[in-house]
Design an enzyme around this catalytic site. Structure first.
Site, PDB file in Angstrom:
ATOM      1  N   LYS A  39       0.833  -1.214   0.000  1.00  0.00           N
ATOM      2  CA  LYS A  39       0.000   0.000   0.000  1.00  0.00           C
ATOM      3  C   LYS A  39       0.867   1.262   0.000  1.00  0.00           C
ATOM      4  O   LYS A  39       0.677   2.158  -0.811  1.00  0.00           O
ATOM      5  CB  LYS A  39      -0.935   0.024   1.229  1.00  0.00           C
ATOM      6  CG  LYS A  39      -1.898  -1.153   1.291  1.00  0.00           C
ATOM      7  CD  LYS A  39      -2.832  -1.065   2.484  1.00  0.00           C
ATOM      8  CE  LYS A  39      -2.157  -1.137   3.834  1.00  0.00           C
ATOM      9  NZ  LYS A  39      -1.476  -2.417   4.117  1.00  0.00           N
ATOM     10  N   ARG A  73     -10.194   1.120   8.618  1.00  0.00           N
ATOM     11  CA  ARG A  73      -9.658  -0.207   8.891  1.00  0.00           C
ATOM     12  C   ARG A  73     -10.655  -1.088   9.628  1.00  0.00           C
ATOM     13  O   ARG A  73     -10.317  -2.193  10.022  1.00  0.00           O
ATOM     14  CB  ARG A  73      -8.430  -0.033   9.770  1.00  0.00           C
ATOM     15  CG  ARG A  73      -7.209  -0.735   9.256  1.00  0.00           C
ATOM     16  CD  ARG A  73      -6.112  -0.376  10.226  1.00  0.00           C
ATOM     17  NE  ARG A  73      -4.956  -1.151  10.029  1.00  0.00           N
ATOM     18  CZ  ARG A  73      -3.902  -0.750   9.316  1.00  0.00           C
ATOM     19  NH1 ARG A  73      -3.893   0.408   8.713  1.00  0.00           N
ATOM     20  NH2 ARG A  73      -2.854  -1.517   9.220  1.00  0.00           N
ATOM     21  N   ARG A  90      11.496  -5.784   4.711  1.00  0.00           N
ATOM     22  CA  ARG A  90      11.235  -4.337   4.513  1.00  0.00           C
ATOM     23  C   ARG A  90      12.212  -3.473   5.312  1.00  0.00           C
ATOM     24  O   ARG A  90      12.553  -3.761   6.450  1.00  0.00           O
ATOM     25  CB  ARG A  90       9.814  -3.996   4.958  1.00  0.00           C
ATOM     26  CG  ARG A  90       9.621  -2.471   5.003  1.00  0.00           C
ATOM     27  CD  ARG A  90       8.195  -2.052   5.106  1.00  0.00           C
ATOM     28  NE  ARG A  90       7.490  -2.670   6.198  1.00  0.00           N
ATOM     29  CZ  ARG A  90       6.177  -2.647   6.319  1.00  0.00           C
ATOM     30  NH1 ARG A  90       5.436  -2.041   5.422  1.00  0.00           N
ATOM     31  NH2 ARG A  90       5.598  -3.230   7.340  1.00  0.00           N
ATOM     32  N   ARG A 134      10.822  -1.776  10.997  1.00  0.00           N
ATOM     33  CA  ARG A 134       9.731  -1.361  11.882  1.00  0.00           C
ATOM     34  C   ARG A 134       9.586  -2.291  13.074  1.00  0.00           C
ATOM     35  O   ARG A 134       9.740  -3.510  12.937  1.00  0.00           O
ATOM     36  CB  ARG A 134       8.416  -1.314  11.089  1.00  0.00           C
ATOM     37  CG  ARG A 134       8.072   0.082  10.642  1.00  0.00           C
ATOM     38  CD  ARG A 134       6.937   0.138   9.680  1.00  0.00           C
ATOM     39  NE  ARG A 134       5.734  -0.577  10.098  1.00  0.00           N
ATOM     40  CZ  ARG A 134       4.615  -0.622   9.362  1.00  0.00           C
ATOM     41  NH1 ARG A 134       4.567   0.013   8.204  1.00  0.00           N
ATOM     42  NH2 ARG A 134       3.559  -1.284   9.780  1.00  0.00           N
ATOM     43  N   ARG A 155      -1.206  -8.974  13.091  1.00  0.00           N
ATOM     44  CA  ARG A 155      -1.739  -7.942  12.187  1.00  0.00           C
ATOM     45  C   ARG A 155      -2.574  -8.566  11.074  1.00  0.00           C
ATOM     46  O   ARG A 155      -3.600  -8.030  10.677  1.00  0.00           O
ATOM     47  CB  ARG A 155      -0.586  -7.109  11.601  1.00  0.00           C
ATOM     48  CG  ARG A 155      -0.032  -6.098  12.601  1.00  0.00           C
ATOM     49  CD  ARG A 155       1.372  -5.643  12.273  1.00  0.00           C
ATOM     50  NE  ARG A 155       1.506  -5.050  10.968  1.00  0.00           N
ATOM     51  CZ  ARG A 155       2.661  -4.910  10.319  1.00  0.00           C
ATOM     52  NH1 ARG A 155       3.791  -5.332  10.876  1.00  0.00           N
ATOM     53  NH2 ARG A 155       2.700  -4.351   9.146  1.00  0.00           N
TER      54      ARG A 155
HETATM   55  P1  AP5 Z   1       4.751  -1.654   1.885  1.00  0.00           P
HETATM   56  O1  AP5 Z   1       4.419  -0.778   0.724  1.00  0.00           O
HETATM   57  O2  AP5 Z   1       5.497  -1.067   3.021  1.00  0.00           O
HETATM   58  O3  AP5 Z   1       3.404  -2.416   2.398  1.00  0.00           O
HETATM   59  P2  AP5 Z   1       2.122  -1.869   3.147  1.00  0.00           P
HETATM   60  O4  AP5 Z   1       0.929  -2.487   2.479  1.00  0.00           O
HETATM   61  O5  AP5 Z   1       2.159  -0.391   3.264  1.00  0.00           O
HETATM   62  O6  AP5 Z   1       2.322  -2.594   4.545  1.00  0.00           O
HETATM   63  P3  AP5 Z   1       2.207  -2.032   6.033  1.00  0.00           P
HETATM   64  O7  AP5 Z   1       2.911  -3.025   6.908  1.00  0.00           O
HETATM   65  O8  AP5 Z   1       2.627  -0.601   6.103  1.00  0.00           O
HETATM   66  O9  AP5 Z   1       0.682  -2.143   6.250  1.00  0.00           O
HETATM   67  P4  AP5 Z   1      -0.039  -2.146   7.590  1.00  0.00           P
HETATM   68  O10 AP5 Z   1      -1.416  -1.914   7.111  1.00  0.00           O
HETATM   69  O11 AP5 Z   1       0.173  -3.343   8.410  1.00  0.00           O
HETATM   70  O12 AP5 Z   1       0.686  -0.972   8.421  1.00  0.00           O
HETATM   71  P5  AP5 Z   1       0.265   0.503   8.794  1.00  0.00           P
HETATM   72  O13 AP5 Z   1       1.470   1.314   8.852  1.00  0.00           O
HETATM   73  O14 AP5 Z   1      -0.861   0.952   7.938  1.00  0.00           O
HETATM   74  O15 AP5 Z   1       5.547  -2.917   1.282  1.00  0.00           O
HETATM   75  C1  AP5 Z   1       6.023  -3.953   2.135  1.00  0.00           C
HETATM   76  C2  AP5 Z   1       7.372  -4.472   1.621  1.00  0.00           C
HETATM   77  O16 AP5 Z   1       7.172  -5.098   0.360  1.00  0.00           O
HETATM   78  C3  AP5 Z   1       8.427  -3.364   1.387  1.00  0.00           C
HETATM   79  O17 AP5 Z   1       9.691  -3.847   1.750  1.00  0.00           O
HETATM   80  C4  AP5 Z   1       8.374  -3.119  -0.130  1.00  0.00           C
HETATM   81  O18 AP5 Z   1       9.636  -2.690  -0.641  1.00  0.00           O
HETATM   82  C5  AP5 Z   1       8.004  -4.499  -0.641  1.00  0.00           C
HETATM   83  N1  AP5 Z   1       7.217  -4.448  -1.873  1.00  0.00           N
HETATM   84  C6  AP5 Z   1       6.161  -3.642  -2.152  1.00  0.00           C
HETATM   85  N2  AP5 Z   1       5.651  -3.894  -3.373  1.00  0.00           N
HETATM   86  C7  AP5 Z   1       6.402  -4.930  -3.870  1.00  0.00           C
HETATM   87  C8  AP5 Z   1       6.370  -5.673  -5.093  1.00  0.00           C
HETATM   88  N3  AP5 Z   1       5.474  -5.416  -6.055  1.00  0.00           N
HETATM   89  N4  AP5 Z   1       7.272  -6.657  -5.260  1.00  0.00           N
HETATM   90  C9  AP5 Z   1       8.184  -6.941  -4.288  1.00  0.00           C
HETATM   91  N5  AP5 Z   1       8.273  -6.277  -3.117  1.00  0.00           N
HETATM   92  C10 AP5 Z   1       7.377  -5.286  -2.903  1.00  0.00           C
HETATM   93  O19 AP5 Z   1      -0.315   0.297  10.260  1.00  0.00           O
HETATM   94  C11 AP5 Z   1       0.540  -0.072  11.319  1.00  0.00           C
HETATM   95  C12 AP5 Z   1      -0.242  -0.103  12.629  1.00  0.00           C
HETATM   96  O20 AP5 Z   1      -0.781   1.211  12.913  1.00  0.00           O
HETATM   97  C13 AP5 Z   1      -1.468  -1.017  12.662  1.00  0.00           C
HETATM   98  O21 AP5 Z   1      -1.111  -2.345  12.977  1.00  0.00           O
HETATM   99  C14 AP5 Z   1      -2.298  -0.344  13.769  1.00  0.00           C
HETATM  100  O22 AP5 Z   1      -1.799  -0.659  15.043  1.00  0.00           O
HETATM  101  C15 AP5 Z   1      -2.051   1.132  13.518  1.00  0.00           C
HETATM  102  N6  AP5 Z   1      -3.048   1.726  12.607  1.00  0.00           N
HETATM  103  C16 AP5 Z   1      -2.794   2.278  11.379  1.00  0.00           C
HETATM  104  N7  AP5 Z   1      -3.942   2.714  10.824  1.00  0.00           N
HETATM  105  C17 AP5 Z   1      -4.926   2.442  11.708  1.00  0.00           C
HETATM  106  C18 AP5 Z   1      -6.343   2.619  11.695  1.00  0.00           C
HETATM  107  N8  AP5 Z   1      -6.975   3.169  10.649  1.00  0.00           N
HETATM  108  N9  AP5 Z   1      -7.049   2.212  12.785  1.00  0.00           N
HETATM  109  C19 AP5 Z   1      -6.439   1.673  13.845  1.00  0.00           C
HETATM  110  N10 AP5 Z   1      -5.113   1.445  13.922  1.00  0.00           N
HETATM  111  C20 AP5 Z   1      -4.364   1.815  12.858  1.00  0.00           C
HETATM  112 MG    MG Z   2       2.378   0.982   4.852  1.00  0.00          MG
END
Ligand code: AP5
Ligand code: MG
Length: 217
Positions: free
Chosen positions: A13, A88, A127, A161, A172
């Site tokens: 994402k 979410r 990552r 992270r 997660r």
């Molecule tokens: P990356 O682009 O970083 O993936 P992502 O989908 O953004 O994954 P996240 O871990 O950030 O998602 P998340 O939803 O768990 O975390 P968030 O920060 O939102 O890519 C991942 C890896 O793959 C990278 O190394 C990249 O280089 C590689 N990659 C990408 N595309 C590729 C491809 N095509 N081929 C090969 N490699 C590739 O949330 C974290 C925490 O925050 C949650 O757990 C929660 O506690 C809190 N939180 C956030 N939002 C909310 C909400 N709305 N409500 C409540 N709690 C929340």
């Molecule tokens: Mg992310």
């Protein structure tokens, strides 16, 4: 355009949002990035979020919805936005609908990134994120930086992270299935969802995403 990006942790994402937001000239709003910025600045909001994030749980809605609303009301978001990681759960989706309705606005699209679970685990394990800019995302195997531990784009330090341990990733993913997936059906009922495969090169996924949004290059 007002777009919601949805998909499991590690789907790509944040990686895709950086390109899509630039192509569409709209801000990328990631609630995860906003929480991490608050944690590193030591704010009260960051302190409230930290324990939940550390254990892979959702931060409570009363904290999250207000923070997302404040960000969506910033002047740069008048032209639209790309939401990453919000909403979410169903309560957040309903709150977003109410916020938009009050402002006389609506969502244009929900883009659902589909990726198998074993790939998610590999992506998260490798990552590396830049401390200076959360849109600079690398992977030790798939998209490595030229110099280990150093961001190619700005020279910032790359780090892993805190919530990327295998145990927390499993939590997660479970939270994603139980709390977040139901919003896909909620938006399907509004005919807003396009599901695309997030497998393949980063640029291939971007092309697919732009086509799904009706903005193919
Ligand atoms: P990356 O682009 O970083 O993936 P992502 O989908 O953004 O994954 P996240 O871990 O950030 O998602 P998340 O939803 O768990 O975390 P968030 O920060 O939102 O890519 C991942 C890896 O793959 C990278 O190394 C990249 O280089 C590689 N990659 C990408 N595309 C590729 C491809 N095509 N081929 C090969 N490699 C590739 O949330 C974290 C925490 O925050 C949650 O757990 C929660 O506690 C809190 N939180 C956030 N939002 C909310 C909400 N709305 N409500 C409540 N709690 C929340
Ligand atoms: Mg992310």
């Amino acid at each position: 355009m007002r777009i919601v990006l949805v998909g499991p942790p590690g789907a790509g994402k944040g990686t895709q949002a950086a390109y899509l937001a630039e192509n569409l000239s709209i801000p990328h709003i990631s609630t995860g990035d906003l929480f991490r910025a608050n944690i590193s600045q030591g704010t009260e909001l960051g302190q409230k979020a930290q324990e939940y994030m550390r254990s892979g749980q959702l931060v409570p809605d009363e904290v999250t919805i207000g923070m997302a609303k404040d960000r969506m009301e910033q002047p740069d978001a008048e032209v639209g936005f790309l939401l990453d990681g919000f909403p979410r759960n169903l309560a957040q989706a309903e709150a977003l609908d109410a916020i938009l309705k009050d402002a006389g606005l609506k969502l244009d699209a929900v883009l659902d990134l589909e990726v198998p679970e074993d790939e998610v685990v590999k992506r998260i394990a490798g990552r590396r994120m830049c401390r200076n800019d959360s849109s600079h995302i690398f992977h030790v195997e798939y998209t490595p930086s030229k110099v280990e531990g150093v961001c190619d784009l700005c020279g910032g330090e790359l780090y892993q992270r805190e919530d990327d341990s295998e145990e927390t990733v499993r939590k997660r993913l479970a939270v994603y299935h139980s709390e977040t997936e139901p919003i896909i059906d909620y938006y399907r009922a509004q005919s807003l969802v396009t599901t695309i495969s997030a497998l393949g090169q980063v640029s291939e996924v971007t092309t697919r995403a732009m086509a799904a949004l009706g903005s193919g290059e």
